[in-house]
Design a protein around this motif. Structure first.
Motif, PDB file in Angstrom:
ATOM      1  N   TRP A 104       3.111   8.307  -6.756  1.00 13.74           N
ATOM      2  CA  TRP A 104       2.001   8.840  -5.943  1.00 13.74           C
ATOM      3  C   TRP A 104       2.328   8.762  -4.455  1.00 13.74           C
ATOM      4  O   TRP A 104       2.094   9.722  -3.707  1.00 13.74           O
ATOM      5  CB  TRP A 104       0.726   8.070  -6.253  1.00 13.74           C
ATOM      6  N   LEU A 105       2.869   7.640  -4.030  1.00 10.13           N
ATOM      7  CA  LEU A 105       3.231   7.512  -2.622  1.00 10.13           C
ATOM      8  C   LEU A 105       4.269   8.563  -2.226  1.00 10.13           C
ATOM      9  O   LEU A 105       4.189   9.151  -1.144  1.00 10.13           O
ATOM     10  CB  LEU A 105       3.779   6.108  -2.343  1.00 10.13           C
ATOM     11  N   THR A 118       2.675  12.491  -3.181  1.00 10.19           N
ATOM     12  CA  THR A 118       1.430  12.887  -2.529  1.00 10.19           C
ATOM     13  C   THR A 118       1.370  12.410  -1.084  1.00 10.19           C
ATOM     14  O   THR A 118       1.252  13.218  -0.154  1.00 10.19           O
ATOM     15  CB  THR A 118       0.216  12.341  -3.305  1.00 10.19           C
ATOM     16  N   VAL A 119       1.449  11.108  -0.880  1.00 12.36           N
ATOM     17  CA  VAL A 119       1.273  10.558   0.474  1.00 12.36           C
ATOM     18  C   VAL A 119       2.412  10.995   1.387  1.00 12.36           C
ATOM     19  O   VAL A 119       2.187  11.479   2.507  1.00 12.36           O
ATOM     20  CB  VAL A 119       1.155   9.024   0.430  1.00 12.36           C
ATOM     21  N   LEU A 120       3.646  10.851   0.916  1.00 12.59           N
ATOM     22  CA  LEU A 120       4.800  11.280   1.717  1.00 12.59           C
ATOM     23  C   LEU A 120       4.829  12.796   1.851  1.00 12.59           C
ATOM     24  O   LEU A 120       5.061  13.335   2.944  1.00 12.59           O
ATOM     25  CB  LEU A 120       6.099  10.779   1.080  1.00 12.59           C
ATOM     26  N   GLU A 173       2.431  14.849   1.917  1.00 11.33           N
ATOM     27  CA  GLU A 173       1.389  15.286   2.847  1.00 11.33           C
ATOM     28  C   GLU A 173       1.660  14.828   4.277  1.00 11.33           C
ATOM     29  O   GLU A 173       0.872  15.101   5.183  1.00 11.33           O
ATOM     30  CB  GLU A 173       0.030  14.743   2.391  1.00 11.33           C
ATOM     31  N   LYS A 226       1.683  11.757   5.400  1.00  6.58           N
ATOM     32  CA  LYS A 226       0.865  10.619   5.815  1.00  6.58           C
ATOM     33  C   LYS A 226       1.686   9.354   6.059  1.00  6.58           C
ATOM     34  O   LYS A 226       1.222   8.412   6.684  1.00  6.58           O
ATOM     35  CB  LYS A 226      -0.211  10.321   4.751  1.00  6.58           C
ATOM     36  N   ILE A 227       2.903   9.305   5.519  1.00  7.21           N
ATOM     37  CA  ILE A 227       3.850   8.229   5.793  1.00  7.21           C
ATOM     38  C   ILE A 227       5.220   8.858   6.004  1.00  7.21           C
ATOM     39  O   ILE A 227       5.428  10.050   5.720  1.00  7.21           O
ATOM     40  CB  ILE A 227       3.925   7.199   4.638  1.00  7.21           C
TER      41      ILE A 227
END
Length: 260
Positions: free
Chosen positions: A211-212, A215-217, A219, A221-222
């Protein structure tokens, strides 16, 4: 092997006070009373006194832990049963950290925390527990040799970060995730340095990593480097070796002086 009596099933911990059996009084926790804005407002006038209590928790924590030496915090679920494989892994983590010269600090509760404390205690090392006042837990586990019970989460978290040189994270729930992501944030923002974070249990944590990454990477966001702050493994020896490497990087062994 050490054997200790554990009859804490009905205990209630209120800061440093432990209540058992007929002395248990039901009620809200200190954190709840501080954060709850509903109901009567006369509590507002007691906040200056709460500040003194908060100060006392920091003083007690600093005083008790100042001479701990190199230590690693081990986090994991309080709901891990004794017969679960990860309980045994927790014992192995505690034992091997002690053999590598570390003290072991946990949240002092049952489950995975108890397992790490047990491994450390039976290995003859320092087994520490930082407990927290909760309405549904019953104090420090029997394998904690030095323990502090906190009323406030933020005071307790400060002690974990200040006196630990790294985190080993076993499978856990919301509390474990809270501790994990707080550590990641502190490393990302460079509030702490040379601070390894190792998650044990690839099958348990793989979905979080996916997920990180996906999705997060994806997008934005990190950053990709943020994922490198964590190491995912099933190998306890690898986890311990990363802690040892970080310790040597922080306090390198001085080279012997060469004769002139």
């Amino acid at each position: 092997m050490n054997t200790r009596r554990n009859d804490r099933h009905a205990d209630r911990v209120t800061g440093p006070v432990i209540e058992r059996r007929g002395q248990v009084h039901e009620g809200s926790t200190t954190d709840q009373r501080l954060l709850d804005s509903r109901g009567r407002t006369d509590w507002v006038h007691t906040d200056p006194w709460r500040v003194l209590r908060i100060q006392a928790e920091f003083v007690e924590g600093f005083g008790a832990l100042a001479e701990t030496g190199p230590a690693i915090a081990v986090f994991g679920s309080a709901r891990t049963p004794v017969d679960h494989p990860f309980y045994g892994i927790g014992e192995e983590v505690g034992r091997k950290l002690v053999e590598a010269g570390f003290a072991v600090i946990t949240g002092g509760g049952p489950g995975a925390m108890e397992a790490a404390n047990k491994g450390a205690c039976e290995a003859g090392g320092a087994s520490l527990g930082l407990g927290i006042e909760l309405p549904f837990e019953s104090g420090l586990n029997q394998w904690v040799d030095k323990g502090i019970n906190f009323r406030y989460f933020f005071a307790r978290k400060t002690m974990f970060v200040k006196y630990s040189q790294g985190f080993v994270v076993l499978p856990g729930g919301l509390g474990t995730l809270d501790e994990l992501f707080e550590a990641l944030t502190l490393v990302q923002t460079r509030k702490v340095t040379s601070f390894p974070i190792v998650l044990i249990g690839t099958s348990y944590w793989a979905g979080l990593f996916d997920w990180l990454r996906q999705t997060v990477l994806a997008e934005g966001k990190i950053n990709a480097a943020d994922l490198d702050m964590m190491v995912l493994t099933d190998d306890v020896d690898e986890a311990v070796s990363l802690m040892v490497a970080a310790r040597e990087d922080r306090w390198p062994t001085p080279e012997p002086e060469r004769p002139e």
